[in-house]
Design a protein around this motif. Structure first.
Motif, PDB file in Angstrom:
ATOM      1  N   LEU B  48       0.836  -1.208   0.000  1.00  0.00           N
ATOM      2  CA  LEU B  48       0.000   0.000   0.000  1.00  0.00           C
ATOM      3  C   LEU B  48       0.865   1.251   0.000  1.00  0.00           C
ATOM      4  CD1 LEU B  48      -2.885  -0.748   2.500  1.00  0.00           C
ATOM      5  CD2 LEU B  48      -3.109  -0.124   0.133  1.00  0.00           C
ATOM      6  N   ASN B  49       1.943   1.189   0.790  1.00  0.00           N
ATOM      7  CA  ASN B  49       2.834   2.338   0.899  1.00  0.00           C
ATOM      8  C   ASN B  49       3.521   2.624  -0.443  1.00  0.00           C
ATOM      9  OD1 ASN B  49       3.870   4.317   2.547  1.00  0.00           O
ATOM     10  ND2 ASN B  49       5.755   3.179   2.870  1.00  0.00           N
ATOM     11  N   GLY B  52       1.137   4.400  -2.630  1.00  0.00           N
ATOM     12  CA  GLY B  52       1.086   5.813  -2.261  1.00  0.00           C
ATOM     13  C   GLY B  52       2.274   6.585  -2.784  1.00  0.00           C
ATOM     14  N   LEU B  53       3.452   5.945  -2.741  1.00  0.00           N
ATOM     15  CA  LEU B  53       4.657   6.596  -3.271  1.00  0.00           C
ATOM     16  C   LEU B  53       4.511   6.877  -4.760  1.00  0.00           C
ATOM     17  CD1 LEU B  53       7.608   7.509  -2.982  1.00  0.00           C
ATOM     18  CD2 LEU B  53       8.297   5.170  -3.380  1.00  0.00           C
ATOM     19  N   ILE B  56       2.401   9.906  -5.158  1.00  0.00           N
ATOM     20  CA  ILE B  56       3.118  11.142  -4.824  1.00  0.00           C
ATOM     21  C   ILE B  56       4.062  11.524  -5.965  1.00  0.00           C
ATOM     22  CG2 ILE B  56       4.807  12.158  -3.259  1.00  0.00           C
ATOM     23  CD1 ILE B  56       2.254  12.041  -1.890  1.00  0.00           C
ATOM     24  N   ASP B  66      -3.697  16.456  -6.862  1.00  0.00           N
ATOM     25  CA  ASP B  66      -4.591  15.291  -6.871  1.00  0.00           C
ATOM     26  C   ASP B  66      -3.915  14.008  -6.387  1.00  0.00           C
ATOM     27  OD1 ASP B  66      -6.994  16.371  -8.936  1.00  0.00           O
ATOM     28  OD2 ASP B  66      -5.024  17.284  -9.146  1.00  0.00           O
ATOM     29  N   GLN B  68      -1.613  13.714  -4.181  1.00  0.00           N
ATOM     30  CA  GLN B  68      -1.511  13.732  -2.721  1.00  0.00           C
ATOM     31  C   GLN B  68      -2.853  13.437  -2.073  1.00  0.00           C
ATOM     32  OE1 GLN B  68       0.941  16.522  -0.733  1.00  0.00           O
ATOM     33  NE2 GLN B  68       1.890  17.219  -2.609  1.00  0.00           N
ATOM     34  N   ILE B  69      -3.961  13.859  -2.733  1.00  0.00           N
ATOM     35  CA  ILE B  69      -5.297  13.515  -2.215  1.00  0.00           C
ATOM     36  C   ILE B  69      -5.471  12.000  -2.237  1.00  0.00           C
ATOM     37  CG2 ILE B  69      -7.776  13.825  -2.557  1.00  0.00           C
ATOM     38  CD1 ILE B  69      -6.564  16.432  -1.941  1.00  0.00           C
ATOM     39  N   PHE B  71      -3.114   9.852  -2.062  1.00  0.00           N
ATOM     40  CA  PHE B  71      -2.272   9.319  -0.992  1.00  0.00           C
ATOM     41  C   PHE B  71      -3.018   9.365   0.338  1.00  0.00           C
ATOM     42  CE2 PHE B  71       0.777  10.156   2.422  1.00  0.00           C
ATOM     43  CZ  PHE B  71       1.456   8.971   2.404  1.00  0.00           C
ATOM     44  N   LEU B  72      -3.732  10.470   0.590  1.00  0.00           N
ATOM     45  CA  LEU B  72      -4.507  10.566   1.835  1.00  0.00           C
ATOM     46  C   LEU B  72      -5.568   9.475   1.896  1.00  0.00           C
ATOM     47  CD1 LEU B  72      -5.131  14.384   2.308  1.00  0.00           C
ATOM     48  CD2 LEU B  72      -3.476  12.935   3.414  1.00  0.00           C
ATOM     49  N   MET B  73      -6.209   9.199   0.748  1.00  0.00           N
ATOM     50  CA  MET B  73      -7.234   8.151   0.714  1.00  0.00           C
ATOM     51  C   MET B  73      -6.602   6.793   1.016  1.00  0.00           C
ATOM     52  SD  MET B  73      -9.953   9.706   0.189  1.00  0.00           S
ATOM     53  CE  MET B  73      -9.880  11.468   0.294  1.00  0.00           C
ATOM     54  N   ILE B  74      -5.422   6.535   0.424  1.00  0.00           N
ATOM     55  CA  ILE B  74      -4.734   5.263   0.670  1.00  0.00           C
ATOM     56  C   ILE B  74      -4.354   5.149   2.141  1.00  0.00           C
ATOM     57  CG2 ILE B  74      -2.614   3.989   0.177  1.00  0.00           C
ATOM     58  CD1 ILE B  74      -2.790   5.031  -2.650  1.00  0.00           C
ATOM     59  N   LEU B  75      -3.957   6.276   2.733  1.00  0.00           N
ATOM     60  CA  LEU B  75      -3.579   6.302   4.148  1.00  0.00           C
ATOM     61  C   LEU B  75      -4.771   5.913   5.026  1.00  0.00           C
ATOM     62  CD1 LEU B  75      -0.788   7.207   5.152  1.00  0.00           C
ATOM     63  CD2 LEU B  75      -1.820   9.336   5.839  1.00  0.00           C
ATOM     64  N   SER B  76      -5.950   6.504   4.738  1.00  0.00           N
ATOM     65  CA  SER B  76      -7.115   6.177   5.560  1.00  0.00           C
ATOM     66  C   SER B  76      -7.552   4.741   5.320  1.00  0.00           C
ATOM     67  CB  SER B  76      -8.252   7.162   5.290  1.00  0.00           C
ATOM     68  OG  SER B  76      -8.491   7.269   3.926  1.00  0.00           O
TER      69      SER B  76
END
Lengths: 160, 109
Positions: B48-49, B52-53, B56, B66, B68-69, B71-76
Motif C-alpha cells: 500500500l505504501n 502511495g509513493l 506522490i 490530486d 496527494q489527495i 495518498f490521503l485516501m490510501i492512508l485512511s
C-alpha cells in the motif's frame, strides 16, 4: 536534493528487504519504521511536505504502534521465532522471488517507455486543504465512513 | 500558487516510479513467502505504501495536488484495514493459539 532522494531510496529498499526477511516481528517493525522514515524523506524531496508529515504521523506513528500493541498482546516468544526461522528456507522463498522478477522487469520496461522530468513545484498543505474540501469533499465523506466502519468492526472483533 | 517555488535538482520521474515498483514487488514477495499472519499484514502495508509513493511521484511530476489527495485516501484505507485485520488476528490467535496461515486456513468457512 538528488543525493537525498537516492540515499533515502537505497535506505528504503534495504530496510524493506530486511522487513520481509526478519524472523522477529519487533525487529521487522523497527526496520519498517526506518523504511517509512526514508520514504517520508523522499516525499519531502519530491515537493510533498504535507504527505511526508502524514507518512510519519499516521504510518510510522499510528499504524506501527497498532502493530506493536498487537504483538505485545499476542505475547509471541522464542518458539515463534524458531518456527519462523524454520519456515524461511530458500526452498520457500526462491520460487515466488524468481516469479516476481519478470513482473518487476515488465514494470521497469513500461516505466522507461517515456522519459519524463519531475516538476519543480512544492505542493503544500494549503492547496491540499482547498482541494480536499472543494472538488474532493465526497471522497473525504466516503473516507470518514470507511474509518467509521473500520472503528465499529475493530470494536466488534476485539470485544470479548 | 501561494507556496514559494523551490528550485530543486530535477529527479527523473521514472526513478521514483522504479522505487515504488521495487517496494511493491518486495511487499508482494513477502505476502507470497511468509506464513505468519502479522508478517503478511506488514507486507500488505509495504505494498500500500509503495502505491502511495507512486501517487506522490505522479503528483510531483504534474505539479498538481490530486496525487496527494489519493495518498490521503490510501492512508485512511490502510488505517481502517489494519484496525480490522489486527482485530481478526487477535481473535484467531485466541481461538487457535497460532498465527500459521496453514493452520488458520482449515477453518472451512
Amino acid at each position: 536534493m538528488s543525493v537525498l532522494f537516492y540515499g533515502s531510496a537505497i535506505i528504503a529498499v534495504l530496510a524493506t528487504l530486511l522487513v520481509i526477511t526478519r524472523t522477529n516481528i519487533v525487529h521487522a517493525l523497527l526496520y519498517f519504521i526506518v523504511s517509512l522514515l526514508a520514504i517520508a524523506v523522499i516525499f519531502y524531496t519530491l515537493g510533498a511536505p504535507f504527505a511526508a508529515a502524514l507518512e510519519i504521523i499516521v504510518y510510522a506513528g499510528a499504524i506501527m504502534v497498532m502493530f506493536l500493541f498487537v504483538v505485545m498482546m499476542l505475547n509471541l516468544g522464542q518458539v515463534t521465532q524458531d518456527q519462523e526461522k524454520a519456515w524461511l528456507t530458500p526452498s520457500v522463498w526462491i520460487g515466488p522471488s524468481i516469479m516476481a522478477v519478470p513482473l518487476l522487469v515488465a514494470v521497469i520496461y513500461a516505466i522507461n517507455l517515456n522519459q519524463e522530468q519531475m516538476a519543480h513545484t512544492v505542493v503544500g498543505g494549503k492547496e491540499i486543504g482547498v482541494a480536499l474540501f472543494g472538488p474532493y469533499v465526497l471522497a473525504v465523506e466516503l473516507a470518514s465512513m470507511l474509518l467509521l466502519a473500520g472503528l465499529v468492526g475493530a470494536y466488534h472483533l476485539a470485544r470479548k | 500558487m501561494e507556496m514559494p517555488t523551490v528550485t530543486m535538482q530535477v529527479i527523473p520521474m521514472e526513478h521514483g516510479l522504479l522505487l515504488a515498483a521495487i517496494l511493491f514487488i518486495m511487499g508482494m514477495v513477502g505476502v507470497l513467502t511468509r506464513r505468519n499472519l502479522v508478517f503478511i499484514l506488514m507486507s500488505l502495508e509495504i505494498m500500500l505504501n509503495a502505491t502511495g509513493l507512486a501517487f506522490i511521484v505522479a503528483s510531483s511530476h504534474w505539479g498538481q495536488v490530486d496525487g496527494q489527495i489519493m495518498f490521503l485516501m490510501i492512508l485512511s484505507l490502510a488505517a481502517a484495514e489494519v484496525a480490522v485485520a489486527l482485530g481478526l488476528v487477535l481473535q484467531l490467535f485466541q481461538k487457535r493459539k497460532t498465527l500459521d496461515i496453514n493452520v488458520l486456513g482449515e477453518m472451512k468457512g
